[in-house]
Design a protein around this motif. Structure first.
Motif, PDB file in Angstrom:
ATOM      1  N   ALA A  63      43.218  20.554 125.486  1.00  0.00           N
ATOM      2  CA  ALA A  63      42.894  20.220 126.883  1.00  0.00           C
ATOM      3  C   ALA A  63      42.116  21.353 127.522  1.00  0.00           C
ATOM      4  CB  ALA A  63      44.180  19.950 127.669  1.00  0.00           C
ATOM      5  N   PRO A  65      41.033  24.217 129.925  1.00  0.00           N
ATOM      6  CA  PRO A  65      41.909  25.108 130.718  1.00  0.00           C
ATOM      7  C   PRO A  65      41.881  24.723 132.181  1.00  0.00           C
ATOM      8  CG  PRO A  65      39.873  26.230 130.104  1.00  0.00           C
ATOM      9  CD  PRO A  65      39.892  24.926 129.350  1.00  0.00           C
ATOM     10  N   THR A  66      43.034  24.736 132.775  1.00  0.00           N
ATOM     11  CA  THR A  66      43.138  24.419 134.208  1.00  0.00           C
ATOM     12  C   THR A  66      42.979  25.692 135.022  1.00  0.00           C
ATOM     13  OG1 THR A  66      45.536  24.666 134.099  1.00  0.00           O
ATOM     14  CG2 THR A  66      44.646  22.464 133.750  1.00  0.00           C
ATOM     15  N   GLU A  67      42.226  25.534 136.095  1.00  0.00           N
ATOM     16  CA  GLU A  67      42.025  26.689 136.965  1.00  0.00           C
ATOM     17  C   GLU A  67      43.273  26.933 137.792  1.00  0.00           C
ATOM     18  OE1 GLU A  67      38.612  26.094 139.310  1.00  0.00           O
ATOM     19  OE2 GLU A  67      37.215  26.027 137.623  1.00  0.00           O
ATOM     20  N   THR A  69      45.703  27.478 140.795  1.00  0.00           N
ATOM     21  CA  THR A  69      45.666  27.017 142.186  1.00  0.00           C
ATOM     22  C   THR A  69      45.506  28.218 143.112  1.00  0.00           C
ATOM     23  OG1 THR A  69      47.122  25.197 141.607  1.00  0.00           O
ATOM     24  CG2 THR A  69      46.895  25.727 143.961  1.00  0.00           C
TER      25      THR A  69
END
Length: 199
Positions: A63, A65-67, A69
């Motif tokens: 997946a 990478p999520t930044e 918050t």
């Protein structure tokens, strides 16, 4: 590999009759009176059963990478010494009350919301018995009323703001003879402006 069994072989008979005719037949011998040639042909054994190979399952794509918050930045503002006036709902605001532009006997101008002009003691010049100013003794004054006229309705808001600024300057720069009374008057004027449609 194991040798071929009878079931794995085919017998071919080549028959030639008296007239010279030739026939070929499987697993059946030639009729009598014919010349017979016999040949055994071994058939290849079927290849061993090999289970089908399933294609490899591709690994799932990682997946993205999520930044992280963002954390809101809290800016603390220093507390004011004077708490702000609570906001007044628009429905409760009213037009500003009448205001008067006044002038004293010595031409000092100010604003007032009183319908009764203030009275002051204007000093008078004294003279001696013969009319000589140099021989005048004591002090005398004449009570006079300030000259006031109503502020036009179109200029009420601007005049009330000016009235508030002048009252703030009197308190801030300590120009009042009675500081407590001046501070109370400032708060009264501030409340009037805050609850009016001028704010």
């Amino acid at each position: 590999m194991a040798p071929a069994t009878a079931q794995d072989a085919v017998v071919i008979y080549r028959c030639t009759d008296a007239s010279g005719a030739v026939t070929v037949q499987n697993d059946v011998r030639c009729p009598g009176g014919s010349r017979e040639e016999r040949r055994v042909i071994e058939t290849a054994a079927p290849p061993p059963y090999t289970p089908p190979v399933e294609p490899p399952v591709p690994a799932p794509e990682p997946a993205p990478p999520t930044e992280p918050t963002p954390v809101p930045t809290v800016i603390e503002t220093p507390a004011s010494d004077t708490p702000p006036d609570p906001p007044v709902p628009p429905a409760e605001r009213t037009p500003p009350p009448p205001l008067f532009a006044c002038k004293t006997w010595n031409r000092e101008e100010y604003f007032s919301d009183s319908t009764t002009p203030a009275q002051r003691c204007a000093p008078m010049r004294t003279t001696g018995l013969g009319g000589d100013p140099a021989q005048g003794a004591g002090a005398a004054c004449m009570v006079v009323s300030d000259f006031c006229q109503p502020v036009p309705e179109a200029a009420l808001c601007e005049s009330w703001r000016d009235h508030l600024m002048r009252s703030e300057a009197i308190v801030e720069f300590d120009r009042a003879q009675d500081p407590d009374a001046a501070a109370a008057e400032l708060e009264r004027i501030r409340t009037i402006v805050a609850h009016s449609t001028c704010d």
